[in-house]
Design a protein around this motif. Structure first.
Motif, PDB file in Angstrom:
ATOM      1  N   PRO A  92       6.997  54.528  27.536  1.00  0.00           N
ATOM      2  CA  PRO A  92       7.618  53.291  27.068  1.00  0.00           C
ATOM      3  C   PRO A  92       6.718  52.063  27.181  1.00  0.00           C
ATOM      4  N   GLY A  93       5.921  51.982  28.231  1.00  0.00           N
ATOM      5  CA  GLY A  93       5.009  50.845  28.364  1.00  0.00           C
ATOM      6  C   GLY A  93       3.976  50.821  27.255  1.00  0.00           C
ATOM      7  N   ASN A  94       3.463  52.005  26.891  1.00  0.00           N
ATOM      8  CA  ASN A  94       2.496  52.088  25.796  1.00  0.00           C
ATOM      9  C   ASN A  94       3.137  51.716  24.471  1.00  0.00           C
ATOM     10  N   ALA A  95       4.359  52.186  24.247  1.00  0.00           N
ATOM     11  CA  ALA A  95       5.044  51.863  22.988  1.00  0.00           C
ATOM     12  C   ALA A  95       5.253  50.356  22.862  1.00  0.00           C
ATOM     13  N   GLY A  96       5.710  49.722  23.927  1.00  0.00           N
ATOM     14  CA  GLY A  96       5.913  48.271  23.890  1.00  0.00           C
ATOM     15  C   GLY A  96       4.613  47.521  23.676  1.00  0.00           C
ATOM     16  N   THR A  97       3.551  48.010  24.294  1.00  0.00           N
ATOM     17  CA  THR A  97       2.240  47.382  24.129  1.00  0.00           C
ATOM     18  C   THR A  97       1.760  47.514  22.688  1.00  0.00           C
ATOM     19  N   VAL A  98       1.950  48.686  22.080  1.00  0.00           N
ATOM     20  CA  VAL A  98       1.561  48.871  20.678  1.00  0.00           C
ATOM     21  C   VAL A  98       2.355  47.918  19.791  1.00  0.00           C
ATOM     22  N   ILE A  99       3.659  47.773  20.055  1.00  0.00           N
ATOM     23  CA  ILE A  99       4.486  46.883  19.240  1.00  0.00           C
ATOM     24  C   ILE A  99       3.973  45.451  19.324  1.00  0.00           C
ATOM     25  N   ARG A 100       3.677  44.978  20.529  1.00  0.00           N
ATOM     26  CA  ARG A 100       3.215  43.578  20.644  1.00  0.00           C
ATOM     27  C   ARG A 100       1.811  43.402  20.077  1.00  0.00           C
ATOM     28  N   CYS A 101       0.949  44.405  20.212  1.00  0.00           N
ATOM     29  CA  CYS A 101      -0.399  44.311  19.637  1.00  0.00           C
ATOM     30  C   CYS A 101      -0.339  44.374  18.111  1.00  0.00           C
TER      31      CYS A 101
END
Length: 160
Positions: free
Chosen positions: A79-88
């Motif tokens: 989930p942390g990676n998914a959120g990071t991809v979304i914001r990037c």
């Protein structure tokens, strides 16, 4: 937002947010620390919890908006990676993010926090097969490029 729950201290720290909620007709309830802790899965809550409606997007209508850049995550489970991809993706100017295959739920609390708000204004499509997502993106006229950390060619080799 549908409703906000906040401690007295957090309300005092976030007067602008409290005022914006009031202007928008969003209920703001003051609660004690124990009540707030029961509403979140974080170890150290920040004192404010908002209840929001889902902003579900479907792939075809999202592609009909003609985004210039679409980011597709295939089977992203952290989930942390998914959120990071979304914001990037948001920062890079993407018009759409697709979480395809067996990807994490975009409304997972860690995804929401890691997206740092991008989830609320960037269309995110969840579910569906990776093949179907790629085919729909190609059909919309976008070029498809792929990256895989375990791929046979290192990115530095491609730059030479």
């Amino acid at each position: 937002m549908v409703e906000v729950f906040a401690t007295v201290e957090a309300t005092d720290r976030n007067t602008g947010l409290h005022a914006a909620a009031a202007r928008s007709g969003v209920a703001w309830e003051q609660v004690d620390d124990a009540a707030l802790a029961s509403l979140t899965d974080t170890v150290t809550p920040q004192g404010v919890v908002a209840v929001c409606r889902f902003l579900d997007a479907a792939l075809e209508p999202a592609l009909a908006a003609r985004p210039d850049l679409v980011v597709v995550c295939a089977n992203i489970r952290d989930p942390g990676n998914a959120g990071t991809v979304i914001r990037c993706a948001d920062a890079a100017g993407a018009g759409l993010v697709v979480l395809a295959g067996e990807s994490v739920d975009p409304y997972n609390g860690k995804v929401v926090r890691a997206s740092v708000g991008s989830l609320f204004h960037l269309p995110v499509v969840s579910g569906g097969s990776i093949d179907a997502a790629v085919a729909a993106i190609r059909s919309s006229g976008l070029q498809v490029l792929a990256a895989d950390g375990a791929g046979p060619v290192d990115v530095d080799e491609l730059l030479e």
